[in-house]
Scaffold this motif. Structure first.
Motif, PDB file in Angstrom:
ATOM      1  N   VAL A  54       0.831  -1.205   0.000  1.00 57.24           N
ATOM      2  CA  VAL A  54       0.000   0.000   0.000  1.00 57.24           C
ATOM      3  C   VAL A  54       0.866   1.256   0.000  1.00 57.24           C
ATOM      4  O   VAL A  54       0.627   2.193  -0.772  1.00 57.24           O
ATOM      5  CB  VAL A  54      -0.960   0.001   1.207  1.00 57.24           C
ATOM      6  CG1 VAL A  54      -1.604   1.372   1.390  1.00 57.24           C
ATOM      7  CG2 VAL A  54      -2.033  -1.062   1.027  1.00 57.24           C
ATOM      8  N   VAL A  55       1.893   1.292   0.878  1.00 62.35           N
ATOM      9  CA  VAL A  55       2.718   2.511   0.947  1.00 62.35           C
ATOM     10  C   VAL A  55       3.537   2.693  -0.321  1.00 62.35           C
ATOM     11  O   VAL A  55       3.831   3.827  -0.718  1.00 62.35           O
ATOM     12  CB  VAL A  55       3.634   2.509   2.201  1.00 62.35           C
ATOM     13  CG1 VAL A  55       2.806   2.507   3.485  1.00 62.35           C
ATOM     14  CG2 VAL A  55       4.605   1.344   2.183  1.00 62.35           C
ATOM     15  N   ILE A  56       3.885   1.599  -0.988  1.00 63.37           N
ATOM     16  CA  ILE A  56       4.634   1.712  -2.244  1.00 63.37           C
ATOM     17  C   ILE A  56       3.727   2.231  -3.353  1.00 63.37           C
ATOM     18  O   ILE A  56       4.064   3.187  -4.071  1.00 63.37           O
ATOM     19  CB  ILE A  56       5.237   0.351  -2.637  1.00 63.37           C
ATOM     20  CG1 ILE A  56       6.331  -0.065  -1.645  1.00 63.37           C
ATOM     21  CG2 ILE A  56       5.815   0.410  -4.055  1.00 63.37           C
ATOM     22  CD1 ILE A  56       6.831  -1.493  -1.849  1.00 63.37           C
ATOM     23  N   VAL A  57       2.561   1.606  -3.491  1.00 65.47           N
ATOM     24  CA  VAL A  57       1.643   1.995  -4.556  1.00 65.47           C
ATOM     25  C   VAL A  57       1.157   3.430  -4.368  1.00 65.47           C
ATOM     26  O   VAL A  57       1.008   4.192  -5.338  1.00 65.47           O
ATOM     27  CB  VAL A  57       0.442   1.021  -4.606  1.00 65.47           C
ATOM     28  CG1 VAL A  57      -0.623   1.531  -5.577  1.00 65.47           C
ATOM     29  CG2 VAL A  57       0.911  -0.367  -5.022  1.00 65.47           C
ATOM     30  N   ALA A  58       0.926   3.826  -3.103  1.00 63.61           N
ATOM     31  CA  ALA A  58       0.429   5.174  -2.827  1.00 63.61           C
ATOM     32  C   ALA A  58       1.508   6.244  -3.007  1.00 63.61           C
ATOM     33  O   ALA A  58       1.195   7.430  -3.030  1.00 63.61           O
ATOM     34  CB  ALA A  58      -0.136   5.244  -1.412  1.00 63.61           C
ATOM     35  N   GLY A  59       2.749   5.827  -3.113  1.00 64.12           N
ATOM     36  CA  GLY A  59       3.823   6.791  -3.288  1.00 64.12           C
ATOM     37  C   GLY A  59       4.362   7.358  -1.989  1.00 64.12           C
ATOM     38  O   GLY A  59       5.080   8.367  -2.004  1.00 64.12           O
TER      39      GLY A  59
ATOM     40  N   ILE B 152      10.359  -1.721   4.993  1.00 65.05           N
ATOM     41  CA  ILE B 152       9.833  -0.791   3.989  1.00 65.05           C
ATOM     42  C   ILE B 152       8.817   0.159   4.610  1.00 65.05           C
ATOM     43  O   ILE B 152       8.822   1.373   4.354  1.00 65.05           O
ATOM     44  CB  ILE B 152       9.221  -1.576   2.819  1.00 65.05           C
ATOM     45  CG1 ILE B 152      10.331  -2.300   2.058  1.00 65.05           C
ATOM     46  CG2 ILE B 152       8.436  -0.663   1.896  1.00 65.05           C
ATOM     47  CD1 ILE B 152       9.824  -3.286   1.019  1.00 65.05           C
ATOM     48  N   VAL B 153       7.929  -0.379   5.464  1.00 68.11           N
ATOM     49  CA  VAL B 153       6.913   0.463   6.106  1.00 68.11           C
ATOM     50  C   VAL B 153       7.576   1.481   7.029  1.00 68.11           C
ATOM     51  O   VAL B 153       7.203   2.667   7.044  1.00 68.11           O
ATOM     52  CB  VAL B 153       5.900  -0.408   6.877  1.00 68.11           C
ATOM     53  CG1 VAL B 153       4.943   0.471   7.683  1.00 68.11           C
ATOM     54  CG2 VAL B 153       5.117  -1.291   5.914  1.00 68.11           C
TER      55      VAL B 153
ATOM     56  N   ILE C 299       6.577   6.033  -0.253  1.00 70.70           N
ATOM     57  CA  ILE C 299       8.012   5.762  -0.255  1.00 70.70           C
ATOM     58  C   ILE C 299       8.465   5.609  -1.692  1.00 70.70           C
ATOM     59  O   ILE C 299       7.855   4.862  -2.473  1.00 70.70           O
ATOM     60  CB  ILE C 299       8.344   4.481   0.568  1.00 70.70           C
ATOM     61  CG1 ILE C 299       9.847   4.156   0.481  1.00 70.70           C
ATOM     62  CG2 ILE C 299       7.518   3.294   0.129  1.00 70.70           C
ATOM     63  CD1 ILE C 299      10.276   3.019   1.399  1.00 70.70           C
ATOM     64  N   PRO C 300       9.510   6.327  -2.113  1.00 72.23           N
ATOM     65  CA  PRO C 300      10.002   6.205  -3.492  1.00 72.23           C
ATOM     66  C   PRO C 300      10.548   4.809  -3.765  1.00 72.23           C
ATOM     67  O   PRO C 300      11.063   4.139  -2.857  1.00 72.23           O
ATOM     68  CB  PRO C 300      11.114   7.252  -3.568  1.00 72.23           C
ATOM     69  CG  PRO C 300      10.894   8.168  -2.414  1.00 72.23           C
ATOM     70  CD  PRO C 300      10.246   7.342  -1.346  1.00 72.23           C
ATOM     71  N   LEU C 301      10.451   4.374  -5.000  1.00 74.44           N
ATOM     72  CA  LEU C 301      10.957   3.054  -5.366  1.00 74.44           C
ATOM     73  C   LEU C 301      12.449   2.931  -5.105  1.00 74.44           C
ATOM     74  O   LEU C 301      12.951   1.844  -4.775  1.00 74.44           O
ATOM     75  CB  LEU C 301      10.657   2.775  -6.838  1.00 74.44           C
ATOM     76  CG  LEU C 301       9.188   2.535  -7.186  1.00 74.44           C
ATOM     77  CD1 LEU C 301       9.026   2.319  -8.691  1.00 74.44           C
ATOM     78  CD2 LEU C 301       8.643   1.335  -6.422  1.00 74.44           C
ATOM     79  N   GLU C 302      13.159   4.037  -5.242  1.00 74.81           N
ATOM     80  CA  GLU C 302      14.597   4.010  -4.954  1.00 74.81           C
ATOM     81  C   GLU C 302      14.859   3.646  -3.502  1.00 74.81           C
ATOM     82  O   GLU C 302      15.784   2.890  -3.197  1.00 74.81           O
ATOM     83  CB  GLU C 302      15.209   5.379  -5.264  1.00 74.81           C
ATOM     84  CG  GLU C 302      16.710   5.446  -5.012  1.00 74.81           C
ATOM     85  CD  GLU C 302      17.279   6.826  -5.275  1.00 74.81           C
ATOM     86  OE1 GLU C 302      18.478   7.028  -4.992  1.00 74.81           O
ATOM     87  OE2 GLU C 302      16.526   7.696  -5.764  1.00 74.81           O
ATOM     88  N   HIS C 303      14.044   4.176  -2.591  1.00 70.61           N
ATOM     89  CA  HIS C 303      14.199   3.857  -1.175  1.00 70.61           C
ATOM     90  C   HIS C 303      13.788   2.412  -0.885  1.00 70.61           C
ATOM     91  O   HIS C 303      14.338   1.778   0.016  1.00 70.61           O
ATOM     92  CB  HIS C 303      13.379   4.826  -0.326  1.00 70.61           C
ATOM     93  CG  HIS C 303      13.939   6.205  -0.294  1.00 70.61           C
ATOM     94  ND1 HIS C 303      13.422   7.211   0.498  1.00 70.61           N
ATOM     95  CD2 HIS C 303      14.988   6.762  -0.963  1.00 70.61           C
ATOM     96  CE1 HIS C 303      14.119   8.333   0.310  1.00 70.61           C
ATOM     97  NE2 HIS C 303      15.078   8.067  -0.570  1.00 70.61           N
ATOM     98  N   VAL C 304      12.815   1.913  -1.629  1.00 71.10           N
ATOM     99  CA  VAL C 304      12.434   0.502  -1.487  1.00 71.10           C
ATOM    100  C   VAL C 304      13.613  -0.391  -1.848  1.00 71.10           C
ATOM    101  O   VAL C 304      13.930  -1.355  -1.138  1.00 71.10           O
ATOM    102  CB  VAL C 304      11.216   0.171  -2.376  1.00 71.10           C
ATOM    103  CG1 VAL C 304      10.908  -1.325  -2.332  1.00 71.10           C
ATOM    104  CG2 VAL C 304       9.993   0.963  -1.928  1.00 71.10           C
ATOM    105  N   ARG C 305      14.267  -0.060  -2.966  1.00 67.24           N
ATOM    106  CA  ARG C 305      15.438  -0.852  -3.379  1.00 67.24           C
ATOM    107  C   ARG C 305      16.560  -0.733  -2.360  1.00 67.24           C
ATOM    108  O   ARG C 305      17.250  -1.717  -2.068  1.00 67.24           O
ATOM    109  CB  ARG C 305      15.903  -0.391  -4.759  1.00 67.24           C
ATOM    110  CG  ARG C 305      14.994  -0.797  -5.896  1.00 67.24           C
ATOM    111  CD  ARG C 305      15.663  -0.559  -7.252  1.00 67.24           C
ATOM    112  NE  ARG C 305      15.823   0.870  -7.512  1.00 67.24           N
ATOM    113  CZ  ARG C 305      14.946   1.611  -8.157  1.00 67.24           C
ATOM    114  NH1 ARG C 305      13.825   1.063  -8.604  1.00 67.24           N
ATOM    115  NH2 ARG C 305      15.171   2.898  -8.366  1.00 67.24           N
TER     116      ARG C 305
END
Length: 427
Positions: free
Chosen positions: A41-46, A297-298, A48-54
Motif C-alpha cells: 500500500v505505501v509503495i503503490v500510494a507513493g 519498507i513500512v 516511499i520512493p521506489l529508490e528507497h524501497v530498493r
C-alpha cells in the motif's frame, strides 16, 4: 501540503496496523500476512520512493539471509539433542536447589542467546526450562521469567545475537570482534543486574530445597545416567562463531559463515535421515523473514514522512556519558511504543553520524528496554505464547513490577559500562 499530510498519515496507519496485527495475530495468521499488504500500500500510494524501497531491500537482504541461516542452525542443533542435554545438565548441576537452577538458567540462556540468537532461547530453551523445573519439582516462574528477560538482555554481546544487532551492525562500521569487545562489559553488567534483582524478587520461590535425587533423575532414569553430549553440534556452533570473526576480519559478510554452519548440520542430518528438506525450509521461518523485509519498507516510509526529522530533534549527539544515556533512554522508550525492530530501523541511521558508540547505545535501549512491556519485542510476545502453551499464565502486574526493577537499573549501568569500554578500547 495536504498531500504530504496524507502520506504521513498513511505511513503511520500502515505501521500501526502491522504492529497491532503482529501482537494480536488475528485468525492466527503470520505477521507477514499483514506486513506485506501494508508495504504494498505505501509503495503503490507513493509514500516511499521506489529508490528507497530498493535501498531497504539491499540493506536488509543480507541481514535476512543471515537470520535464516542462524534459525536453521539452531533448529538442527535442537534436533541433535543439544537443548535436551543442556536441560539435563542444568538439573544435575542444580542438585535440588532452586537457587542453583536459577544460576544455571541464567548462564545457559545468556550463552545460547549470545551464540544462537534470542529466538533459540525463546523457542527452544524455554520449553526445556519448563521441563527441568517440573522434573525437579521447582516453581517454574523465576526460571521461565529468566529465559524471557535474558532473551532480550543477553542479546547484547554479538551481532548475531539479535535481529536488532544485525540491523545496527551494518551501520556501525565495526568488525565482528570489535563489536563483541565493546559490548562484552555492558553484556556482563546487564546480566549481573538482572540476576541480583531476580534473586531478591523471587526469594520466596527459591527457598525450598528439593533434594539432589530429584535433580539427578532424567525423565525417569537413574542418578547414574549421564546425558550424551552432541559433540558434532557443539563443534559446528563453535566453528561457526569463529567463522563470523574471520569473515568480518577479511571484509566478508558473516552470513557466509552462518550459511556454512547451517549447511554442515543440514547435510549431516539429511544423510542420517534425521530431518527432511521441507523441515529445514520451515525452520528458516520464511514468513517471518518476509515480515522483516516488509516492516523495513513500512518503517522507511514513516521515516521519510516525518518520523526521521522528529527523532533527529530528540536524539542526543556525540558519545559523552550523558549523550549515551539519553540515546539509550530514547531507544528504550521508542521500543516500548512501537516495538524494538521498528525502533532500531528508525534510530540506527540517525545515530550513525555520532559514531559506533551511539549506535551501540541504541542497541542497549532496544534490547534491554523491551523487558518493561509485553509489546517491546516480538521475542517477549512469543515467550508469553510459549508460557501459555505450558499452562503458565504470565501476570501483567508481576511482569511489569519485575520490569520496573530490572530495566532502568540494567539500562543505566550497562550504558555506563559502554562508556567505559569506548574509553578503554576506542570506538
Amino acid at each position: 501540503m495536504i498531500g504530504i499530510m496524507l502520506m504521513e498519515a498513511l505511513a503511520a496507519v500502515a505501521l500501526v496496523v502491522v504492529l497491532v496485527c503482529a501482537v494480536v495475530r488475528p485468525f492466527r495468521w503470520p505477521e507477514a500476512a499483514f506486513a506485506l499488504p501494508a508495504a504494498g500500500v505505501v509503495i503503490v500510494a507513493g509514500a516511499i520512493p521506489l529508490e528507497h524501497v530498493r535501498d531497504e531491500a539491499a540493506r536488509l537482504g543480507p541481514v535476512v539471509g543471515f537470520l535464516a541461516a542462524v534459525l536453521v542452525l539452531a533448529r538442527l542443533c535442537d534436533d541433535e539433542g543439544l537443548f535436551h542435554a543442556c536441560g539435563t545438565r542444568m538439573a544435575r548441576w542444580a542438585a535440588g536447589s532452586p537457587h542453583r537452577l536459577l544460576g544455571a538458567v541464567f548462564a545457559l540462556a545468556s550463552v545460547i542467546t549470545a551464540a544462537l540468537s534470542l529466538d533459540a532461547t525463546v523457542v527452544l530453551l524455554t520449553p526445556v526450562v519448563f521441563a527441568t523445573a517440573a522434573r525437579m519439582g521447582a516453581r517454574p516462574t523465576p526460571h521461565v521469567y529468566a529465559a524471557g528477560h535474558l532473551s532480550n538482555t543477553a542479546s547484547l554481546l554479538l551481532p548475531v545475537s539479535n535481529l536488532t544487532n544485525l540491523l545496527a551492525f551494518t551501520v556501525t562500521g565495526l568488525t565482528f570482534t570489535r563489536f563483541a569487545l565493546l559490548m562484552l562489559l555492558p553484556w556482563l553488567v546487564a546480566i549481573a543486574v538482572e540476576y541480583g534483582v531476580f534473586r531478591r524478587f523471587f526469594a520466596a520461590d527459591l527457598t525450598t530445597d528439593l533434594g539432589a535425587a530429584t535433580a539427578l533423575t532424567d525423565s525417569g532414569g537413574t542418578p547414574e545416567e549421564r546425558p550424551e553430549t552432541p559433540l558434532f553440534a557443539l563443534v559446528t556452533v563453535a566453528a561457526t562463531l569463529a567463522g563470523f570473526a574471520v569473515a568480518s576480519a577479511f571484509g566478508a559478510d558473516p552470513a557466509w559463515a552462518a550459511a556454512a554452519g547451517a549447511t554442515v548440520m543440514a547435510v549431516r542430518a539429511l544423510a542420517r535421515r534425521h530431518t527432511t528438506p521441507a523441515r529445514i525450509v520451515r525452520s528458516a521461518q520464511l514468513p517471518f523473514l518476509a515480515f522483516v523485509l516488509a516492516l523495513g519498507i513500512v518503517v522507511r516510509a514513516v521515516i521519510d514522512n516525518g518520523l526521521g526529522d522528529g527523532l533527529g530533534h530528540v536524539l542526543p549527539d556525540g558519545t559523552s556519558l550523558p549523550a549515551l544515556l539519553g540515546t539509550a533512554v530514547v531507544a528504550a522508550l521508542l521500543a516500548n511504543l512501537i516495538n524494538n525492530l521498528p525502533a532500531v530501523l528508525a534510530l540506527a541511521p540517525l545515530a550513525a553520524p555520532s559514531g559506533p558508540g551511539a549506535v551501540l547505545a541504541v542497541l542497549l535501549g532496544v534490547n534491554i528496554g523491551p523487558n518493561l512491556t509485553y509489546t517491546g519485542s516480538l521475542a517477549t510476545l512469543l515467550w508469553r505464547r510459549i508460557a501459555h502453551q505450558h499452562d503458565h499464565e504470565i501476570d501483567l502486574k508481576e511482569f511489569t513490577r519485575l520490569g520496573l526493577l530490572t530495566t532502568p537499573a540494567a539500562l543505566a549501568l550497562s550504558t555506563l559500562a559502554l562508556w567505559v569500554s569506548l574509553r578503554a578500547v576506542g570506538p
